[in-house]
Motif scaffolding. Structure first.
Motif, PDB file in Angstrom:
ATOM      1  N   GLY A 138       0.786  -1.225   0.000  1.00  0.00           N
ATOM      2  CA  GLY A 138       0.000   0.000   0.000  1.00  0.00           C
ATOM      3  C   GLY A 138       0.817   1.273   0.000  1.00  0.00           C
ATOM      4  N   THR A 139       2.093   1.176   0.271  1.00  0.00           N
ATOM      5  CA  THR A 139       2.921   2.379   0.385  1.00  0.00           C
ATOM      6  C   THR A 139       4.056   2.448  -0.625  1.00  0.00           C
ATOM      7  OG1 THR A 139       4.285   1.297   2.064  1.00  0.00           O
ATOM      8  CG2 THR A 139       2.453   2.643   2.854  1.00  0.00           C
ATOM      9  N   LEU A 140       4.282   1.373  -1.356  1.00  0.00           N
ATOM     10  CA  LEU A 140       5.448   1.306  -2.238  1.00  0.00           C
ATOM     11  C   LEU A 140       5.457   2.394  -3.302  1.00  0.00           C
ATOM     12  CD1 LEU A 140       8.051  -0.203  -2.670  1.00  0.00           C
ATOM     13  CD2 LEU A 140       6.828  -1.811  -4.136  1.00  0.00           C
ATOM     14  N   GLU A 141       4.289   2.724  -3.841  1.00  0.00           N
ATOM     15  CA  GLU A 141       4.244   3.791  -4.849  1.00  0.00           C
ATOM     16  C   GLU A 141       4.783   5.093  -4.256  1.00  0.00           C
ATOM     17  OE1 GLU A 141       0.733   6.352  -6.654  1.00  0.00           O
ATOM     18  OE2 GLU A 141       0.800   4.345  -7.574  1.00  0.00           O
ATOM     19  N   GLY A 142       4.319   5.446  -3.078  1.00  0.00           N
ATOM     20  CA  GLY A 142       4.797   6.676  -2.427  1.00  0.00           C
ATOM     21  C   GLY A 142       6.285   6.626  -2.123  1.00  0.00           C
ATOM     22  N   ILE A 143       6.769   5.461  -1.729  1.00  0.00           N
ATOM     23  CA  ILE A 143       8.192   5.303  -1.418  1.00  0.00           C
ATOM     24  C   ILE A 143       9.029   5.517  -2.682  1.00  0.00           C
ATOM     25  CG2 ILE A 143       9.944   3.627  -0.701  1.00  0.00           C
ATOM     26  CD1 ILE A 143       7.707   2.415   1.145  1.00  0.00           C
ATOM     27  N   VAL A 144       8.601   4.928  -3.794  1.00  0.00           N
ATOM     28  CA  VAL A 144       9.335   5.092  -5.051  1.00  0.00           C
ATOM     29  C   VAL A 144       9.261   6.541  -5.522  1.00  0.00           C
ATOM     30  CG1 VAL A 144       9.377   4.447  -7.507  1.00  0.00           C
ATOM     31  CG2 VAL A 144       9.191   2.677  -5.740  1.00  0.00           C
ATOM     32  N   LEU A 145       8.117   7.175  -5.404  1.00  0.00           N
ATOM     33  CA  LEU A 145       8.015   8.594  -5.772  1.00  0.00           C
ATOM     34  C   LEU A 145       8.950   9.447  -4.924  1.00  0.00           C
ATOM     35  CD1 LEU A 145       4.149   8.993  -6.310  1.00  0.00           C
ATOM     36  CD2 LEU A 145       5.933   8.779  -8.073  1.00  0.00           C
ATOM     37  N   ALA A 146       9.084   9.106  -3.642  1.00  0.00           N
ATOM     38  CA  ALA A 146       9.989   9.847  -2.752  1.00  0.00           C
ATOM     39  C   ALA A 146      11.438   9.696  -3.208  1.00  0.00           C
ATOM     40  CB  ALA A 146       9.824   9.378  -1.313  1.00  0.00           C
ATOM     41  N   ILE A 147      11.802   8.509  -3.650  1.00  0.00           N
ATOM     42  CA  ILE A 147      13.165   8.305  -4.162  1.00  0.00           C
ATOM     43  C   ILE A 147      13.380   9.134  -5.429  1.00  0.00           C
ATOM     44  CG2 ILE A 147      14.668   6.588  -5.284  1.00  0.00           C
ATOM     45  CD1 ILE A 147      13.662   4.601  -3.128  1.00  0.00           C
ATOM     46  N   LEU A 148      12.369   9.126  -6.308  1.00  0.00           N
ATOM     47  CA  LEU A 148      12.488   9.899  -7.549  1.00  0.00           C
ATOM     48  C   LEU A 148      12.462  11.407  -7.297  1.00  0.00           C
ATOM     49  CD1 LEU A 148      10.367   7.695  -9.969  1.00  0.00           C
ATOM     50  CD2 LEU A 148      12.870   7.974  -9.926  1.00  0.00           C
ATOM     51  N   GLY A 190       3.305  13.877 -10.439  1.00  0.00           N
ATOM     52  CA  GLY A 190       3.885  12.936  -9.485  1.00  0.00           C
ATOM     53  C   GLY A 190       4.257  13.609  -8.182  1.00  0.00           C
ATOM     54  N   ARG A 191       4.742  14.838  -8.269  1.00  0.00           N
ATOM     55  CA  ARG A 191       5.093  15.587  -7.050  1.00  0.00           C
ATOM     56  C   ARG A 191       3.838  15.859  -6.214  1.00  0.00           C
ATOM     57  NH1 ARG A 191       9.649  17.098  -5.576  1.00  0.00           N
ATOM     58  NH2 ARG A 191      10.566  16.895  -7.626  1.00  0.00           N
ATOM     59  N   GLN A 192       2.725  16.170  -6.886  1.00  0.00           N
ATOM     60  CA  GLN A 192       1.456  16.377  -6.166  1.00  0.00           C
ATOM     61  C   GLN A 192       1.010  15.070  -5.508  1.00  0.00           C
ATOM     62  OE1 GLN A 192      -0.389  19.271  -5.521  1.00  0.00           O
ATOM     63  NE2 GLN A 192      -1.303  17.792  -4.112  1.00  0.00           N
ATOM     64  N   GLN A 193       1.150  13.966  -6.234  1.00  0.00           N
ATOM     65  CA  GLN A 193       0.799  12.660  -5.678  1.00  0.00           C
ATOM     66  C   GLN A 193       1.669  12.342  -4.463  1.00  0.00           C
ATOM     67  OE1 GLN A 193      -1.689  10.805  -6.634  1.00  0.00           O
ATOM     68  NE2 GLN A 193      -1.283   8.873  -5.597  1.00  0.00           N
ATOM     69  N   LEU A 194       2.955  12.697  -4.533  1.00  0.00           N
ATOM     70  CA  LEU A 194       3.861  12.477  -3.405  1.00  0.00           C
ATOM     71  C   LEU A 194       3.457  13.347  -2.212  1.00  0.00           C
ATOM     72  CD1 LEU A 194       6.364  11.160  -2.176  1.00  0.00           C
ATOM     73  CD2 LEU A 194       7.743  12.950  -3.292  1.00  0.00           C
ATOM     74  N   ASP A 195       3.099  14.595  -2.466  1.00  0.00           N
ATOM     75  CA  ASP A 195       2.628  15.470  -1.386  1.00  0.00           C
ATOM     76  C   ASP A 195       1.378  14.879  -0.729  1.00  0.00           C
ATOM     77  OD1 ASP A 195       4.684  17.236  -1.931  1.00  0.00           O
ATOM     78  OD2 ASP A 195       3.416  18.671  -3.016  1.00  0.00           O
ATOM     79  N   THR A 229      -1.330  11.966   3.739  1.00  0.00           N
ATOM     80  CA  THR A 229      -2.083  10.786   4.178  1.00  0.00           C
ATOM     81  C   THR A 229      -1.272   9.969   5.168  1.00  0.00           C
ATOM     82  OG1 THR A 229      -3.229  10.741   2.061  1.00  0.00           O
ATOM     83  CG2 THR A 229      -3.298   8.712   3.374  1.00  0.00           C
ATOM     84  N   TRP A 230       0.003   9.785   4.870  1.00  0.00           N
ATOM     85  CA  TRP A 230       0.884   9.016   5.758  1.00  0.00           C
ATOM     86  C   TRP A 230       0.937   9.655   7.147  1.00  0.00           C
ATOM     87  CZ3 TRP A 230       2.999   4.415   5.990  1.00  0.00           C
ATOM     88  CH2 TRP A 230       3.984   4.188   6.938  1.00  0.00           C
ATOM     89  N   ASN A 231       1.141  10.943   7.204  1.00  0.00           N
ATOM     90  CA  ASN A 231       1.237  11.628   8.501  1.00  0.00           C
ATOM     91  C   ASN A 231      -0.062  11.521   9.294  1.00  0.00           C
ATOM     92  OD1 ASN A 231       3.936  12.361   8.167  1.00  0.00           O
ATOM     93  ND2 ASN A 231       3.386  14.230   7.084  1.00  0.00           N
ATOM     94  N   LEU A 232      -1.189  11.628   8.611  1.00  0.00           N
ATOM     95  CA  LEU A 232      -2.480  11.473   9.274  1.00  0.00           C
ATOM     96  C   LEU A 232      -2.628  10.057   9.822  1.00  0.00           C
ATOM     97  CD1 LEU A 232      -5.289  12.639   9.956  1.00  0.00           C
ATOM     98  CD2 LEU A 232      -6.031  11.826   7.703  1.00  0.00           C
ATOM     99  N   LEU A 233      -2.277   9.076   9.011  1.00  0.00           N
ATOM    100  CA  LEU A 233      -2.372   7.682   9.429  1.00  0.00           C
ATOM    101  C   LEU A 233      -1.464   7.389  10.618  1.00  0.00           C
ATOM    102  CD1 LEU A 233      -3.634   4.936   8.789  1.00  0.00           C
ATOM    103  CD2 LEU A 233      -1.751   4.543   7.199  1.00  0.00           C
ATOM    104  N   VAL A 234      -0.244   7.881  10.568  1.00  0.00           N
ATOM    105  CA  VAL A 234       0.699   7.668  11.669  1.00  0.00           C
ATOM    106  C   VAL A 234       0.162   8.284  12.961  1.00  0.00           C
ATOM    107  CG1 VAL A 234       2.982   8.340  12.562  1.00  0.00           C
ATOM    108  CG2 VAL A 234       2.767   7.377  10.269  1.00  0.00           C
ATOM    109  N   SER A 235      -0.383   9.485  12.888  1.00  0.00           N
ATOM    110  CA  SER A 235      -0.895  10.127  14.104  1.00  0.00           C
ATOM    111  C   SER A 235      -2.063   9.343  14.686  1.00  0.00           C
ATOM    112  CB  SER A 235      -1.286  11.581  13.846  1.00  0.00           C
ATOM    113  OG  SER A 235      -2.426  11.659  13.027  1.00  0.00           O
ATOM    114  N   ARG A 236      -2.906   8.807  13.815  1.00  0.00           N
ATOM    115  CA  ARG A 236      -4.050   8.018  14.306  1.00  0.00           C
ATOM    116  C   ARG A 236      -3.591   6.681  14.886  1.00  0.00           C
ATOM    117  NH1 ARG A 236      -8.656   9.509   9.806  1.00  0.00           N
ATOM    118  NH2 ARG A 236      -8.859  11.661  10.494  1.00  0.00           N
ATOM    119  N   ILE A 237      -2.641   6.039  14.247  1.00  0.00           N
ATOM    120  CA  ILE A 237      -2.125   4.769  14.773  1.00  0.00           C
ATOM    121  C   ILE A 237      -1.405   4.991  16.096  1.00  0.00           C
ATOM    122  CG2 ILE A 237      -0.428   2.923  14.374  1.00  0.00           C
ATOM    123  CD1 ILE A 237      -1.261   3.037  11.407  1.00  0.00           C
TER     124      ILE A 237
END
Length: 114
Positions: free
Chosen positions: A11-21, A83-88, A93-101
């Protein structure tokens, strides 16, 4: 635990690859190597290549064939504005999820010797 990690990574690999790019343009093998150096050691190269095809089809990256000193030309991927917008969006989303978890009750790791 390995299967749980695999499922979460899907579920997160796309974002991880975009972050590398976002750091620099790269081709598939470079991305796979970078991921492995960052601790994602169980990833198959085929997984990354399939993901690169999907994100290119979604219009999140630009791709250019670049001559290679060894063998055929390499397809180098560059994060584009979409892609940069998708990464943002991924990071928001990641930060929201982390705070809730983090707000959920969870056992602490027992200390050795106790």
């Amino acid at each position: 635990m390995a299967s749980q990690m695999t499922e979460m990574l899907k579920g997160t690999l796309e974002g991880i690859v975009l972050a590398i790019l976002a750091e620099r343009p790269a081709y598939g093998y470079e991305i796979t190597t970078e991921l492995r150096e960052r601790g994602f050691t169980d990833l198959a190269e085929g997984t990354i290549y399939a993901l690169l095809v999907r994100i290119e089809q979604k219009g999140l990256v630009s791709a250019e064939k670049v001559p290679s000193e060894k063998g055929p030309p390499r397809k180098v991927f560059t994060l584009n504005p979409r892609g940069r917008q998708q990464l943002d969006d991924f990071w928001s989303t990641w930060n929201l999820l982390v705070s809730r978890i983090d707000s959920l009750p969870h056992p602490t790791t027992p200390k050795k010797g106790h």
